[in-house]
Design an enzyme around this catalytic site. Structure first.
Site, PDB file in Angstrom:
ATOM      1  N   CYS A 246       6.084 -19.903 -70.758  1.00 36.48           N
ATOM      2  CA  CYS A 246       7.480 -20.010 -71.207  1.00 36.48           C
ATOM      3  C   CYS A 246       7.993 -18.626 -71.566  1.00 36.48           C
ATOM      4  O   CYS A 246       7.232 -17.813 -72.111  1.00 36.48           O
ATOM      5  CB  CYS A 246       7.576 -20.858 -72.474  1.00 36.48           C
ATOM      6  SG  CYS A 246       7.271 -22.578 -72.195  1.00 36.48           S
ATOM      7  N   LEU A 248      11.449 -16.608 -73.403  1.00 39.01           N
ATOM      8  CA  LEU A 248      12.699 -16.778 -74.148  1.00 39.01           C
ATOM      9  C   LEU A 248      13.175 -15.436 -74.681  1.00 39.01           C
ATOM     10  O   LEU A 248      12.386 -14.665 -75.241  1.00 39.01           O
ATOM     11  CB  LEU A 248      12.472 -17.725 -75.336  1.00 39.01           C
ATOM     12  CG  LEU A 248      13.593 -17.765 -76.379  1.00 39.01           C
ATOM     13  CD1 LEU A 248      14.794 -18.550 -75.864  1.00 39.01           C
ATOM     14  CD2 LEU A 248      13.110 -18.386 -77.687  1.00 39.01           C
ATOM     15  N   GLN A 254      20.318 -11.665 -75.746  1.00 34.65           N
ATOM     16  CA  GLN A 254      20.332 -11.887 -74.288  1.00 34.65           C
ATOM     17  C   GLN A 254      21.271 -10.922 -73.563  1.00 34.65           C
ATOM     18  O   GLN A 254      22.164 -10.359 -74.158  1.00 34.65           O
ATOM     19  CB  GLN A 254      20.732 -13.347 -73.994  1.00 34.65           C
ATOM     20  CG  GLN A 254      19.607 -14.305 -74.324  1.00 34.65           C
ATOM     21  CD  GLN A 254      19.941 -15.766 -74.089  1.00 34.65           C
ATOM     22  OE1 GLN A 254      21.017 -16.084 -73.571  1.00 34.65           O
ATOM     23  NE2 GLN A 254      19.040 -16.648 -74.481  1.00 34.65           N
ATOM     24  N   ARG A 255      21.052 -10.790 -72.266  1.00 36.45           N
ATOM     25  CA  ARG A 255      21.828  -9.930 -71.360  1.00 36.45           C
ATOM     26  C   ARG A 255      21.752  -8.463 -71.750  1.00 36.45           C
ATOM     27  O   ARG A 255      22.678  -7.691 -71.530  1.00 36.45           O
ATOM     28  CB  ARG A 255      23.314 -10.354 -71.302  1.00 36.45           C
ATOM     29  CG  ARG A 255      23.592 -11.714 -70.708  1.00 36.45           C
ATOM     30  CD  ARG A 255      23.019 -11.956 -69.347  1.00 36.45           C
ATOM     31  NE  ARG A 255      23.524 -11.227 -68.219  1.00 36.45           N
ATOM     32  CZ  ARG A 255      24.557 -11.542 -67.465  1.00 36.45           C
ATOM     33  NH1 ARG A 255      25.259 -12.603 -67.763  1.00 36.45           N
ATOM     34  NH2 ARG A 255      24.897 -10.826 -66.424  1.00 36.45           N
ATOM     35  N   LYS A 256      20.640  -8.054 -72.363  1.00 30.40           N
ATOM     36  CA  LYS A 256      20.450  -6.640 -72.682  1.00 30.40           C
ATOM     37  C   LYS A 256      19.248  -6.081 -71.918  1.00 30.40           C
ATOM     38  O   LYS A 256      18.781  -4.989 -72.215  1.00 30.40           O
ATOM     39  CB  LYS A 256      20.201  -6.457 -74.192  1.00 30.40           C
ATOM     40  CG  LYS A 256      21.375  -6.821 -75.089  1.00 30.40           C
ATOM     41  CD  LYS A 256      20.909  -6.752 -76.552  1.00 30.40           C
ATOM     42  CE  LYS A 256      21.880  -7.401 -77.494  1.00 30.40           C
ATOM     43  NZ  LYS A 256      22.991  -6.567 -77.869  1.00 30.40           N
ATOM     44  N   LYS A 260      14.115  -9.257 -68.383  1.00 26.31           N
ATOM     45  CA  LYS A 260      13.414  -8.585 -67.274  1.00 26.31           C
ATOM     46  C   LYS A 260      12.272  -7.733 -67.815  1.00 26.31           C
ATOM     47  O   LYS A 260      11.250  -7.564 -67.149  1.00 26.31           O
ATOM     48  CB  LYS A 260      14.400  -7.752 -66.462  1.00 26.31           C
ATOM     49  CG  LYS A 260      15.231  -8.637 -65.528  1.00 26.31           C
ATOM     50  CD  LYS A 260      16.091  -7.810 -64.609  1.00 26.31           C
ATOM     51  CE  LYS A 260      17.460  -8.445 -64.511  1.00 26.31           C
ATOM     52  NZ  LYS A 260      18.488  -7.553 -64.064  1.00 26.31           N
ATOM     53  N   GLU A 280       5.140 -20.363 -64.575  1.00 30.18           N
ATOM     54  CA  GLU A 280       4.982 -21.819 -64.523  1.00 30.18           C
ATOM     55  C   GLU A 280       6.306 -22.454 -64.103  1.00 30.18           C
ATOM     56  O   GLU A 280       7.378 -21.977 -64.487  1.00 30.18           O
ATOM     57  CB  GLU A 280       4.578 -22.280 -65.923  1.00 30.18           C
ATOM     58  CG  GLU A 280       4.115 -23.705 -65.982  1.00 30.18           C
ATOM     59  CD  GLU A 280       3.816 -24.125 -67.428  1.00 30.18           C
ATOM     60  OE1 GLU A 280       2.931 -23.510 -68.053  1.00 30.18           O
ATOM     61  OE2 GLU A 280       4.492 -25.044 -67.898  1.00 30.18           O
TER      62      GLU A 280
HETATM   63  C1  LIG Z   1       8.998 -20.142 -66.825  1.00 35.32           C
HETATM   64  C2  LIG Z   1      10.094 -20.453 -67.796  1.00 35.32           C
HETATM   65  O1  LIG Z   1       9.913 -20.371 -68.995  1.00 35.32           O
HETATM   66  S1  LIG Z   1      11.656 -20.860 -67.214  1.00 35.32           S
HETATM   67  C3  LIG Z   1      12.660 -20.890 -68.644  1.00 35.32           C
HETATM   68  C4  LIG Z   1      13.330 -19.581 -68.879  1.00 35.32           C
HETATM   69  N1  LIG Z   1      13.827 -19.523 -70.242  1.00 35.32           N
HETATM   70  C5  LIG Z   1      14.988 -20.094 -70.629  1.00 35.32           C
HETATM   71  O2  LIG Z   1      15.741 -20.669 -69.853  1.00 35.32           O
HETATM   72  C6  LIG Z   1      15.287 -20.010 -72.118  1.00 35.32           C
HETATM   73  C7  LIG Z   1      16.711 -19.608 -72.372  1.00 35.32           C
HETATM   74  N2  LIG Z   1      17.070 -18.402 -71.635  1.00 35.32           N
HETATM   75  C8  LIG Z   1      16.608 -17.191 -72.015  1.00 35.32           C
HETATM   76  O3  LIG Z   1      15.829 -17.052 -72.946  1.00 35.32           O
HETATM   77  C9  LIG Z   1      17.111 -15.993 -71.243  1.00 35.32           C
HETATM   78  O4  LIG Z   1      18.305 -16.346 -70.587  1.00 35.32           O
HETATM   79  C10 LIG Z   1      16.104 -15.447 -70.180  1.00 35.32           C
HETATM   80  C11 LIG Z   1      14.746 -15.185 -70.807  1.00 35.32           C
HETATM   81  C12 LIG Z   1      15.919 -16.407 -69.026  1.00 35.32           C
HETATM   82  C13 LIG Z   1      16.681 -14.116 -69.666  1.00 35.32           C
HETATM   83  O5  LIG Z   1      16.726 -13.253 -70.761  1.00 35.32           O
HETATM   84  P1  LIG Z   1      17.764 -12.032 -70.892  1.00 35.32           P
HETATM   85  O6  LIG Z   1      17.223 -11.152 -71.973  1.00 35.32           O
HETATM   86  O7  LIG Z   1      19.136 -12.513 -71.024  1.00 35.32           O
HETATM   87  O8  LIG Z   1      17.537 -11.346 -69.485  1.00 35.32           O
HETATM   88  P2  LIG Z   1      18.145  -9.989 -68.921  1.00 35.32           P
HETATM   89  O9  LIG Z   1      19.103  -9.361 -69.872  1.00 35.32           O
HETATM   90  O10 LIG Z   1      16.992  -9.168 -68.466  1.00 35.32           O
HETATM   91  O11 LIG Z   1      18.987 -10.539 -67.699  1.00 35.32           O
HETATM   92  C14 LIG Z   1      18.352 -11.178 -66.651  1.00 35.32           C
HETATM   93  C15 LIG Z   1      19.316 -11.509 -65.534  1.00 35.32           C
HETATM   94  O12 LIG Z   1      19.501 -12.920 -65.510  1.00 35.32           O
HETATM   95  C16 LIG Z   1      20.867 -13.211 -65.214  1.00 35.32           C
HETATM   96  N3  LIG Z   1      21.450 -13.829 -66.406  1.00 35.32           N
HETATM   97  C17 LIG Z   1      20.884 -13.952 -67.641  1.00 35.32           C
HETATM   98  N4  LIG Z   1      21.698 -14.647 -68.448  1.00 35.32           N
HETATM   99  C18 LIG Z   1      22.792 -14.960 -67.726  1.00 35.32           C
HETATM  100  C19 LIG Z   1      23.977 -15.671 -67.998  1.00 35.32           C
HETATM  101  N5  LIG Z   1      24.208 -16.198 -69.206  1.00 35.32           N
HETATM  102  N6  LIG Z   1      24.892 -15.804 -67.018  1.00 35.32           N
HETATM  103  C20 LIG Z   1      24.681 -15.261 -65.798  1.00 35.32           C
HETATM  104  N7  LIG Z   1      23.567 -14.557 -65.472  1.00 35.32           N
HETATM  105  C21 LIG Z   1      22.636 -14.430 -66.414  1.00 35.32           C
HETATM  106  C22 LIG Z   1      21.522 -11.926 -64.844  1.00 35.32           C
HETATM  107  O13 LIG Z   1      21.329 -11.721 -63.464  1.00 35.32           O
HETATM  108  C23 LIG Z   1      20.709 -10.937 -65.651  1.00 35.32           C
HETATM  109  O14 LIG Z   1      20.718  -9.664 -65.101  1.00 35.32           O
HETATM  110  P3  LIG Z   1      21.979  -8.664 -65.377  1.00 35.32           P
HETATM  111  O15 LIG Z   1      22.272  -8.736 -66.842  1.00 35.32           O
HETATM  112  O16 LIG Z   1      21.445  -7.367 -64.914  1.00 35.32           O
HETATM  113  O17 LIG Z   1      23.084  -9.206 -64.533  1.00 35.32           O
END
Ligand SMILES: CC(=O)SCCNC(=O)CCNC(=O)[C@H](O)C(C)(C)COP(=O)(O)OP(=O)(O)OC[C@H]1O[C@@H](n2cnc3c(N)ncnc32)[C@H](O)[C@@H]1OP(=O)(O)O
Length: 380
Positions: A246, A248, A254-256, A260, A280
């Site tokens: 998982c 998070l 987020q979006r910082k 990645k 997973e």
């Molecule tokens: C295997 C698993 O666990 S699957 C489940 C994944 N986890 C979740 O869904 C939990 C809730 N979500 C999160 O915690 C977060 O959204 C994560 C972990 C998936 C991504 O974390 P972030 O810190 O926001 O990621 P990061 O800033 O590196 O951005 C990743 C990319 O995803 C996309 N993205 C992330 N959030 C969004 C959003 N709200 N809307 C559109 N695109 C998005 C973008 O392409 C982004 O890249 P960019 O900012 O360069 O355009």
């Protein structure tokens, strides 16, 4: 005013029509990945808030199948039950599972306080029954114990001597630190983290048996301590070569680029283990976006620099990304062609640049020289 438009699906309770549940479906995905849809804005609304004139009713498939219990279920209902099958509930029959699903559909905790932030939650999380009547929970940002009242948290903060997650600090670069927490050694912390994470993860099983997992907790550090921004969990032994269970990033962070960073970190650990890895399944919509962005950037950066032929196997060895994920990423970018009886990667520099631009920002870099880590070994 909430209006239900074409691609939104709605259902009105049959009896005592006062509330309806609105599913805001984000997008339909054209992907081979199994992903879950966005239910983040899911909420109960009053009937008068719905603009029913603009709704096209969605009719469920009428093909009926007899369930094991003799209950009649449509295929759609059956699939929903299969998808939401909950670990530890194998004993439940179809009707009880449906009841469980109904119960867990609705968000229980509306907001949490964690460190400097008050955070609106996204999904249901199965906190112990004594928290059933709480709309807000107060978390200690260091040990992740949660409390019903602010005064309890304040009292706790005066006593809690943790200023960072328990476990070993395995990475520090500037103000960023990563801690490895063994679920077996820090059971309560691991469970608290799972309760917290489930508030933002939809279709993920909540494992109570945290012994089997390592948690990698990313923190921003200052003179007050190390503040959690996100984490990923990893099975100590995965037969399916999962290198991440998982992931998070807490909403305020987020979006910082932290998502990645966490993904890149999981692959750096796999490289140190001399293994390939994959996350997973199922991936959430945001999980898939983040992974696709990461895979695209890593692979295309290599293809841009590489002179001569390169195979999927070589790409996999260089990146620790599982061959299937490389193939689906390159296929989705239409970079695989069938020529003279075999599949080849076609990497026109202009096309690569176009895809790289579309893949978004690179995220924060992992400085591998700052990672001090040895793969997990069972202690006898
Ligand atoms: C295997 C698993 O666990 S699957 C489940 C994944 N986890 C979740 O869904 C939990 C809730 N979500 C999160 O915690 C977060 O959204 C994560 C972990 C998936 C991504 O974390 P972030 O810190 O926001 O990621 P990061 O800033 O590196 O951005 C990743 C990319 O995803 C996309 N993205 C992330 N959030 C969004 C959003 N709200 N809307 C559109 N695109 C998005 C973008 O392409 C982004 O890249 P960019 O900012 O360069 O355009």
């Amino acid at each position: 005013m909430v209006s239900a438009s074409r691609n939104e699906k709605f259902r009105v309770e049959e009896k005592g029509i006062t509330f309806a549940r609105v599913w805001f479906l984000s997008q339909s995905w054209v992907s081979k990945e199994t992903i879950t849809v966005n239910r983040r804005l899911d909420e109960w609304v009053k009937l008068e808030q719905l603009d029913l004139d603009s709704v096209e009713a969605v009719v469920d498939e009428k093909v009926e199948e007899k369930g094991a219990t003799g209950l009649k279920m449509t295929r759609h209902q059956k699939r929903k039950i299969d998808e939401t099958h909950v670990e530890g509930h194998e004993e439940l029959d179809a009707a009880s599972l449906r009841e469980h699903e109904e119960f867990t559909k609705v968000k229980n905790i509306a907001t949490i306080e964690l460190g400097r932030y008050e955070i609106e939650t996204w999904y249901f999380s199965p906190f112990p029954p004594e928290y059933n009547d709480c709309l807000r929970l107060y978390f200690c940002e260091f040990c992740l114990n949660f409390m019903k009242r602010k005064e309890q948290l304040q009292r706790h903060m005066r006593k809690c001597d943790l200023k960072h997650p328990p476990g070993d600090e395995i990475y520090r670069s500037g103000t960023l630190s990563m801690f490895e927490v063994d679920g077996k050694k820090n059971k309560v912390y691991g469970q608290n983290l799972c309760y917290l994470a489930k508030l933002f993860l939809d279709h993920k099983t909540l494992y109570y048996d945290v012994d089997l997992f390592l948690f990698y907790v990313l923190c921003e550090c200052d003179d007050r301590g190390c503040h959690m921004v996100g984490y990923f969990s990893k099975e100590k032994h995965s037969e399916e070569s999962y290198n991440l269970a998982c992931i998070l990033t807490l909403p305020p962070y987020q979006r910082k680029g932290y998502g990645k960073f966490l993904i890149a970190f999981s692959y750096e650990l796999s490289k140190k283990e001399s293994k390939v890895g994959t996350p997973e399944r199922p991936l959430s919509d945001l999980g898939l976006l983040s992974y696709r962005g990461y895979w695209t950037r890593v692979l295309l950066d290599i293809l841009k620099k590489h002179k001569g032929n390169i195979s999927i196997k070589e790409l996999s060895d260089m990146t620790a990304i599982k061959a299937e994920d490389i193939l689906t990423t390159l296929q989705s970018l239409e970079l695989i062609q069938y020529r003279k009886g075999q599949h080849v990667i076609c990497a026109d520099p202009k096309v690569l640049d176009r895809h790289l631009k579309a893949a978004g920002r690179g995220g924060l870099d992992v400085d591998v020289s700052k990672l001090i880590w040895t793969p997990y070994k069972e202690q006898s």
